[in-house]
Design an enzyme around this catalytic site. Structure first.
Site, PDB file in Angstrom:
ATOM      1  CB  THR A   1      46.629 106.225  24.082  1.00  0.00           C
ATOM      2  OG1 THR A   1      45.376 106.866  24.377  1.00  0.00           O
ATOM      3  CG2 THR A   1      47.745 107.064  24.695  1.00  0.00           C
TER       4      THR A   1
ATOM      5  CE  LYS B   1      42.396 105.568  27.405  1.00  0.00           C
ATOM      6  NZ  LYS B   1      42.254 104.556  26.346  1.00  0.00           N
TER       7      LYS B   1
ATOM      8  CG  ASP C   1      38.982  99.797  25.073  1.00  0.00           C
ATOM      9  OD1 ASP C   1      39.118 100.799  24.332  1.00  0.00           O
ATOM     10  OD2 ASP C   1      37.863  99.289  25.313  1.00  0.00           O
TER      11      ASP C   1
ATOM     12  CG  PHE D   1      40.968 111.970  30.907  1.00  0.00           C
ATOM     13  CD1 PHE D   1      40.243 111.083  30.117  1.00  0.00           C
ATOM     14  CD2 PHE D   1      41.948 111.455  31.740  1.00  0.00           C
ATOM     15  CE1 PHE D   1      40.500 109.719  30.156  1.00  0.00           C
ATOM     16  CE2 PHE D   1      42.222 110.087  31.786  1.00  0.00           C
ATOM     17  CZ  PHE D   1      41.490 109.214  30.996  1.00  0.00           C
ATOM     18  N   GLY D   2      37.724 113.119  30.900  1.00  0.00           N
ATOM     19  CA  GLY D   2      36.551 112.249  30.757  1.00  0.00           C
ATOM     20  C   GLY D   2      35.498 112.460  31.845  1.00  0.00           C
ATOM     21  CE1 TYR D   3      30.793 109.649  30.674  1.00  0.00           C
ATOM     22  CE2 TYR D   3      32.789 108.494  30.041  1.00  0.00           C
ATOM     23  CZ  TYR D   3      31.507 108.890  29.768  1.00  0.00           C
ATOM     24  OH  TYR D   3      30.916 108.546  28.569  1.00  0.00           O
TER      25      TYR D   3
ATOM     26  CE  LYS E   1      42.124 109.188  36.649  1.00  0.00           C
ATOM     27  NZ  LYS E   1      41.718 109.784  35.370  1.00  0.00           N
TER      28      LYS E   1
ATOM     29  CG  HIS F   1      40.146 102.955  35.887  1.00  0.00           C
ATOM     30  ND1 HIS F   1      40.172 104.163  36.543  1.00  0.00           N
ATOM     31  CD2 HIS F   1      39.977 103.252  34.567  1.00  0.00           C
ATOM     32  CE1 HIS F   1      40.006 105.135  35.665  1.00  0.00           C
ATOM     33  NE2 HIS F   1      39.879 104.610  34.461  1.00  0.00           N
ATOM     34  NE  ARG F   2      44.170 104.959  31.541  1.00  0.00           N
ATOM     35  CZ  ARG F   2      43.024 105.555  31.850  1.00  0.00           C
ATOM     36  NH1 ARG F   2      42.962 106.445  32.832  1.00  0.00           N
ATOM     37  NH2 ARG F   2      41.923 105.290  31.175  1.00  0.00           N
TER      38      ARG F   2
HETATM   39  P1  ITT Z   1      42.489 105.777  22.911  1.00  0.00           P
HETATM   40  O1  ITT Z   1      41.528 104.737  22.364  1.00  0.00           O
HETATM   41  O2  ITT Z   1      43.204 106.520  21.835  1.00  0.00           O
HETATM   42  O3  ITT Z   1      43.404 105.218  23.956  1.00  0.00           O
HETATM   43  P2  ITT Z   1      40.079 106.910  24.019  1.00  0.00           P
HETATM   44  O4  ITT Z   1      39.761 108.113  24.851  1.00  0.00           O
HETATM   45  O5  ITT Z   1      39.246 106.706  22.777  1.00  0.00           O
HETATM   46  O6  ITT Z   1      41.627 106.922  23.673  1.00  0.00           O
HETATM   47  P3  ITT Z   1      38.983 104.463  25.107  1.00  0.00           P
HETATM   48  O7  ITT Z   1      38.474 103.980  23.804  1.00  0.00           O
HETATM   49  O8  ITT Z   1      39.668 103.492  26.027  1.00  0.00           O
HETATM   50  O9  ITT Z   1      40.010 105.650  24.947  1.00  0.00           O
HETATM   51  O10 ITT Z   1      37.770 105.138  25.877  1.00  0.00           O
HETATM   52  C1  ITT Z   1      37.946 105.516  27.177  1.00  0.00           C
HETATM   53  C2  ITT Z   1      36.881 106.524  27.562  1.00  0.00           C
HETATM   54  O11 ITT Z   1      36.393 106.151  28.870  1.00  0.00           O
HETATM   55  C3  ITT Z   1      37.511 107.899  27.729  1.00  0.00           C
HETATM   56  O12 ITT Z   1      37.435 108.645  26.546  1.00  0.00           O
HETATM   57  C4  ITT Z   1      36.689 108.471  28.854  1.00  0.00           C
HETATM   58  O13 ITT Z   1      35.479 108.962  28.340  1.00  0.00           O
HETATM   59  C5  ITT Z   1      36.396 107.243  29.729  1.00  0.00           C
HETATM   60  N1  ITT Z   1      37.476 107.052  30.724  1.00  0.00           N
HETATM   61  C6  ITT Z   1      38.410 106.053  30.753  1.00  0.00           C
HETATM   62  N2  ITT Z   1      39.269 106.203  31.775  1.00  0.00           N
HETATM   63  C7  ITT Z   1      38.883 107.333  32.407  1.00  0.00           C
HETATM   64  C8  ITT Z   1      39.382 108.042  33.514  1.00  0.00           C
HETATM   65  O14 ITT Z   1      40.492 107.665  34.152  1.00  0.00           O
HETATM   66  N3  ITT Z   1      38.738 109.145  33.881  1.00  0.00           N
HETATM   67  C9  ITT Z   1      37.649 109.567  33.227  1.00  0.00           C
HETATM   68  N4  ITT Z   1      37.125 108.994  32.154  1.00  0.00           N
HETATM   69  C10 ITT Z   1      37.726 107.862  31.733  1.00  0.00           C
END
Ligand code: ITT
Length: 198
Positions: free
Chosen positions: A8, A13, A70, A151-153, A174, A179-180
């Site tokens: 990753t 993550k 993913d 992170f993310g959403y 968390k 989910h992770r």
């Molecule tokens: P890698 O492919 O390098 O692992 P990535 O961020 O591109 O990193 P993904 O393609 O799996 O990973 O996309 C996952 C996206 O979904 C991530 O960038 C967030 O926007 C969202 N996401 C996944 N898990 C999340 C979490 O635990 N909390 C918040 N957002 C999440």
């Protein structure tokens, strides 16, 4: 210690998964530790396909056991979007902030609550065997940002039966419910049971 490369580029993550494996004989080696974080084209249709694409791409470089995930967010009123496109929802090179703002805007035309779920497909690949696991985490999307963790959403996702966003959860909290966490706890168990790693 048995080395497992985590394929990753996502540091959020990485932090979570390192903690999940901290109590095991597995040492999680990141792409940052190895000094190269390759761009991998994720052209699968499902989460499981994309996870395996990442794991295989990194296995081909190092020939060592690899794990990958993913993951994404599926919003009910948007028929499952952003789904596998969660990372790039607001376009190439967008930030988490861009994605969150776009999602809030898209949901303006719908009634609340905006039910959603995070999903995670985790995979192990050692050149021969493939082990896949899956985790889901239900909640809803709110239209304001709250919290600094994760992170993310996470700042706009309120888990079911909670009154805080996931970004207001500590990383320990968390990692007990996400989910992770679900997907990687299952993967960890399967690896320990089957002893096929290496
Ligand atoms: P890698 O492919 O390098 O692992 P990535 O961020 O591109 O990193 P993904 O393609 O799996 O990973 O996309 C996952 C996206 O979904 C991530 O960038 C967030 O926007 C969202 N996401 C996944 N898990 C999340 C979490 O635990 N909390 C918040 N957002 C999440």
């Amino acid at each position: 210690m048995t080395k497992l490369i985590f394929a990753t580029g996502n540091k959020g993550k990485l932090k979570e998964v390192k903690k999940i494996f901290a109590d095991t004989e597995f040492e999680i080696v990141s792409l940052y530790d190895l000094g190269v974080v390759p761009e991998i084209e994720e052209n699968g249709i499902t989460y499981a396909e994309n996870a395996l694409i990442k794991a295989k791409a990194i296995y081909e470089i190092y020939k060592l056991p690899v794990i990958a995930d993913d993951s994404g967010l599926s919003v009910e009123q948007l028929n499952g979007e952003p789904g596998v496109f969660s990372a790039r929802y607001a376009g190439e090179n967008c930030t988490y902030d861009d994605n969150n703002r776009k999602l809030i805007k898209e949901l303006e035309k719908f009634e609340k609550p905006h039910f959603a779920k995070f999903v995670c497909s985790a995979v192990f690949f050692n050149g021969k065997e493939i082990i896949s696991t899956f985790g889901e985490f239900n909640g809803e999307i709110i239209s304001e940002f709250k919290g600094e963790h994760g992170f993310g959403y996470d700042p706009i996702f309120v888990p079911q039966n909670s009154n805080r966003t996931l970004a207001e959860f500590t990383s320990e909290e968390k990692n007990k419910v996400s989910h992770r966490a679900i997907a990687f706890e299952k993967l960890k168990e399967k690896l320990l049971q089957t002893k096929i790693y290496g």
